[in-house]
Design a protein around this motif. Structure first.
Motif, PDB file in Angstrom:
ATOM      1  N   VAL A  85       0.848  -1.189   0.000  1.00  0.00           N
ATOM      2  CA  VAL A  85       0.000   0.000   0.000  1.00  0.00           C
ATOM      3  C   VAL A  85       0.886   1.242   0.000  1.00  0.00           C
ATOM      4  CG1 VAL A  85      -1.856   1.236   1.174  1.00  0.00           C
ATOM      5  CG2 VAL A  85      -1.736  -1.264   1.333  1.00  0.00           C
ATOM      6  N   LEU A  86       0.582   2.178  -0.886  1.00  0.00           N
ATOM      7  CA  LEU A  86       1.272   3.465  -0.928  1.00  0.00           C
ATOM      8  C   LEU A  86       0.456   4.487  -0.146  1.00  0.00           C
ATOM      9  CD1 LEU A  86       2.404   3.597  -4.661  1.00  0.00           C
ATOM     10  CD2 LEU A  86       3.831   3.154  -2.649  1.00  0.00           C
ATOM     11  N   LEU A  87       1.145   5.211   0.738  1.00  0.00           N
ATOM     12  CA  LEU A  87       0.479   6.176   1.603  1.00  0.00           C
ATOM     13  C   LEU A  87       1.038   7.574   1.374  1.00  0.00           C
ATOM     14  CD1 LEU A  87       0.688   4.132   4.933  1.00  0.00           C
ATOM     15  CD2 LEU A  87      -1.326   4.366   3.463  1.00  0.00           C
ATOM     16  N   PRO A  88       0.269   8.596   1.701  1.00  0.00           N
ATOM     17  CA  PRO A  88       0.812   9.966   1.618  1.00  0.00           C
ATOM     18  C   PRO A  88       1.920  10.143   2.653  1.00  0.00           C
ATOM     19  CG  PRO A  88      -1.356   9.967   2.648  1.00  0.00           C
ATOM     20  CD  PRO A  88      -1.156   8.584   2.117  1.00  0.00           C
ATOM     21  N   ASP A  89       2.776  11.125   2.428  1.00  0.00           N
ATOM     22  CA  ASP A  89       3.935  11.331   3.297  1.00  0.00           C
ATOM     23  C   ASP A  89       3.548  11.777   4.710  1.00  0.00           C
ATOM     24  OD1 ASP A  89       5.615  10.560   1.291  1.00  0.00           O
ATOM     25  OD2 ASP A  89       6.027  12.605   0.597  1.00  0.00           O
ATOM     26  N   SER A  90       2.321  12.148   4.916  1.00  0.00           N
ATOM     27  CA  SER A  90       1.862  12.520   6.256  1.00  0.00           C
ATOM     28  C   SER A  90       1.645  11.296   7.146  1.00  0.00           C
ATOM     29  CB  SER A  90       0.556  13.318   6.165  1.00  0.00           C
ATOM     30  OG  SER A  90      -0.436  12.569   5.468  1.00  0.00           O
ATOM     31  N   ASP A  91       1.646  10.107   6.550  1.00  0.00           N
ATOM     32  CA  ASP A  91       1.439   8.866   7.291  1.00  0.00           C
ATOM     33  C   ASP A  91       2.792   8.271   7.713  1.00  0.00           C
ATOM     34  OD1 ASP A  91       0.309   6.458   8.326  1.00  0.00           O
ATOM     35  OD2 ASP A  91      -1.364   6.670   6.921  1.00  0.00           O
ATOM     36  N   ILE A  92       2.790   7.029   8.200  1.00  0.00           N
ATOM     37  CA  ILE A  92       3.998   6.357   8.691  1.00  0.00           C
ATOM     38  C   ILE A  92       4.133   5.009   7.993  1.00  0.00           C
ATOM     39  CG2 ILE A  92       5.153   5.374  10.724  1.00  0.00           C
ATOM     40  CD1 ILE A  92       3.560   7.357  12.426  1.00  0.00           C
ATOM     41  N   SER A  93       5.320   4.723   7.507  1.00  0.00           N
ATOM     42  CA  SER A  93       5.581   3.419   6.903  1.00  0.00           C
ATOM     43  C   SER A  93       5.609   2.351   7.990  1.00  0.00           C
ATOM     44  CB  SER A  93       6.919   3.439   6.154  1.00  0.00           C
ATOM     45  OG  SER A  93       6.886   4.367   5.094  1.00  0.00           O
ATOM     46  N   ARG A  94       5.064   1.180   7.684  1.00  0.00           N
ATOM     47  CA  ARG A  94       4.992   0.116   8.671  1.00  0.00           C
ATOM     48  C   ARG A  94       4.571  -1.194   7.992  1.00  0.00           C
ATOM     49  NH1 ARG A  94       0.810   3.565   8.618  1.00  0.00           N
ATOM     50  NH2 ARG A  94      -1.341   2.808   8.861  1.00  0.00           N
ATOM     51  N   ARG A  95       4.569  -2.237   8.775  1.00  0.00           N
ATOM     52  CA  ARG A  95       4.103  -3.543   8.317  1.00  0.00           C
ATOM     53  C   ARG A  95       3.042  -4.022   9.295  1.00  0.00           C
ATOM     54  NH1 ARG A  95       8.356  -8.209   6.447  1.00  0.00           N
ATOM     55  NH2 ARG A  95       6.909  -9.909   5.980  1.00  0.00           N
ATOM     56  N   GLU A  96       1.913  -4.448   8.786  1.00  0.00           N
ATOM     57  CA  GLU A  96       0.816  -4.878   9.647  1.00  0.00           C
ATOM     58  C   GLU A  96       0.304  -6.240   9.191  1.00  0.00           C
ATOM     59  OE1 GLU A  96      -2.270  -1.953   9.603  1.00  0.00           O
ATOM     60  OE2 GLU A  96      -1.084  -0.442  10.668  1.00  0.00           O
ATOM     61  N   VAL A  97      -0.132  -7.042  10.146  1.00  0.00           N
ATOM     62  CA  VAL A  97      -0.814  -8.296   9.856  1.00  0.00           C
ATOM     63  C   VAL A  97      -2.168  -8.233  10.542  1.00  0.00           C
ATOM     64  CG1 VAL A  97      -0.768 -10.801  10.051  1.00  0.00           C
ATOM     65  CG2 VAL A  97       1.371  -9.553   9.715  1.00  0.00           C
ATOM     66  N   ILE A  98      -3.219  -8.353   9.755  1.00  0.00           N
ATOM     67  CA  ILE A  98      -4.574  -8.267  10.296  1.00  0.00           C
ATOM     68  C   ILE A  98      -5.399  -9.419   9.727  1.00  0.00           C
ATOM     69  CG2 ILE A  98      -4.418  -5.747  10.472  1.00  0.00           C
ATOM     70  CD1 ILE A  98      -6.230  -5.607   7.995  1.00  0.00           C
ATOM     71  N   ARG A  99      -6.603  -9.571  10.253  1.00  0.00           N
ATOM     72  CA  ARG A  99      -7.539 -10.545   9.696  1.00  0.00           C
ATOM     73  C   ARG A  99      -8.687  -9.788   9.057  1.00  0.00           C
ATOM     74  NH1 ARG A  99      -7.980 -15.872   9.912  1.00  0.00           N
ATOM     75  NH2 ARG A  99      -6.318 -16.005  11.476  1.00  0.00           N
ATOM     76  N   HIS A 100      -8.995 -10.152   7.823  1.00  0.00           N
ATOM     77  CA  HIS A 100     -10.047  -9.461   7.072  1.00  0.00           C
ATOM     78  C   HIS A 100     -10.863 -10.496   6.310  1.00  0.00           C
ATOM     79  CE1 HIS A 100     -12.052  -6.426   4.642  1.00  0.00           C
ATOM     80  NE2 HIS A 100     -11.719  -7.107   3.554  1.00  0.00           N
ATOM     81  N   ASP A 101     -12.173 -10.454   6.481  1.00  0.00           N
ATOM     82  CA  ASP A 101     -13.067 -11.422   5.833  1.00  0.00           C
ATOM     83  C   ASP A 101     -12.650 -12.860   6.128  1.00  0.00           C
ATOM     84  OD1 ASP A 101     -14.536  -9.373   4.819  1.00  0.00           O
ATOM     85  OD2 ASP A 101     -14.015  -9.703   2.712  1.00  0.00           O
ATOM     86  N   GLY A 102     -12.169 -13.102   7.348  1.00  0.00           N
ATOM     87  CA  GLY A 102     -11.788 -14.439   7.737  1.00  0.00           C
ATOM     88  C   GLY A 102     -10.445 -14.902   7.226  1.00  0.00           C
ATOM     89  N   ARG A 103      -9.681 -14.007   6.610  1.00  0.00           N
ATOM     90  CA  ARG A 103      -8.391 -14.376   6.038  1.00  0.00           C
ATOM     91  C   ARG A 103      -7.322 -13.413   6.540  1.00  0.00           C
ATOM     92  NH1 ARG A 103      -7.037 -16.700   0.461  1.00  0.00           N
ATOM     93  NH2 ARG A 103      -9.267 -17.141   0.423  1.00  0.00           N
ATOM     94  N   LEU A 104      -6.123 -13.948   6.815  1.00  0.00           N
ATOM     95  CA  LEU A 104      -5.024 -13.087   7.225  1.00  0.00           C
ATOM     96  C   LEU A 104      -4.561 -12.226   6.059  1.00  0.00           C
ATOM     97  CD1 LEU A 104      -2.748 -15.359   9.453  1.00  0.00           C
ATOM     98  CD2 LEU A 104      -4.118 -13.401  10.190  1.00  0.00           C
ATOM     99  N   ALA A 105      -4.199 -11.019   6.360  1.00  0.00           N
ATOM    100  CA  ALA A 105      -3.654 -10.115   5.353  1.00  0.00           C
ATOM    101  C   ALA A 105      -2.360  -9.520   5.898  1.00  0.00           C
ATOM    102  CB  ALA A 105      -4.646  -9.006   5.023  1.00  0.00           C
TER     103      ALA A 105
END
Length: 241
Positions: free
Chosen positions: A46-66
């Protein structure tokens, strides 16, 4: 929620809901190549605007890990350089082989072009010190693998794993090719050298199935012979205490 939507549709739904300010997104991994299993996670850059923070996330969405690789536009060059330095190119490959999910401003297209140029140039070459240390380490693992008793099963399996990994690291570097870990190790290895890569993998399987290290040791020695042969006496590591 667990419907029959495609991986791309699920990923896009995730991005628009969780990151409505995103400037672009790419679906990578097995989902992008049509090789996803029912339990495969979603790899999304995911590309974010420079006002945000770069990071790595692991979440669950629609029953599937992302697994989400989030970078601001300003941080993309540094992230790509880290990817190049570790010689695995994880995020580079997501942008290169992935499916664009959204790109309203053309940022994804430009970032994909940068990733493809870096991948085409290949990973950085190992330094003479790294080559020498790699030869020595692989020689040690190979010698120990041959020497260990088949009855010492745990030690034999551990040595087989380390022998394969070190041999793969050196063989991909020899071919100026990208390496990998986990499931990507055999894929990158076979891509770099189909014949010798398969010999290493078959040798590893033979240890696992038949307790016989001969094939793996022979393949590892072939790798070493490409680099000047096994390295034992005479090796020196300076600056170590």
């Amino acid at each position: 929620m667990n419907d029959q939507a495609t991986p791309a549709a699920r990923a896009l739904r995730l991005i628009t809901k969780r990151y409505p300010h995103a400037l672009g997104a790419v679906l990578g991994g097995s989902a992008a190549r049509g090789r996803a299993t029912p339990t495969s996670d979603l790899d999304v850059a995911v590309l974010l605007p420079d006002s945000d923070i770069s990071r790595r996330e692991v979440i669950r969405h629609d029953g599937r890990l992302a697994e989400l690789f989030l970078h601001t536009l300003a941080d993309v060059p540094a992230a790509f350089e880290r990817d190049r330095t570790n010689r695995r190119g994880t995020v580079l490959f997501i942008y290169d082989q992935g499916v664009s999910l959204m790109d309203p401003h053309g940022h994804v297209s430009r970032t994909q072009g940068q990733a493809r140029a870096l991948l085409a140039a290949g990973p950085p070459a190992l330094t003479p010190t790294e080559w020498e240390r790699g030869r020595y380490v692989l020689t040690c693992f190979m010698d120990d693998l041959i020497d260990i008793r088949p009855a010492d099963r745990y030690e034999q399996l551990s040595l087989a794993d380390f022998t394969l990994r070190e041999a793969a690291h050196l063989l991909t570097a020899y071919h100026h090719a990208w390496t990998g870990i986990g499931k990507w190790l055999p894929r990158r290895l076979l891509s770099a050298d189909p014949a010798l890569g398969r010999a290493l993998l078959e040798g590893h399987r033979t240890v696992a199935e038949h307790r016989n290290p001969a094939l793996l040791a022979a393949a590892a020695e072939q790798v070493l012979n490409l680099l000047g042969g096994p390295l034992r006496e005479g090796y020196a590591q300076h600056g170590w205490a």
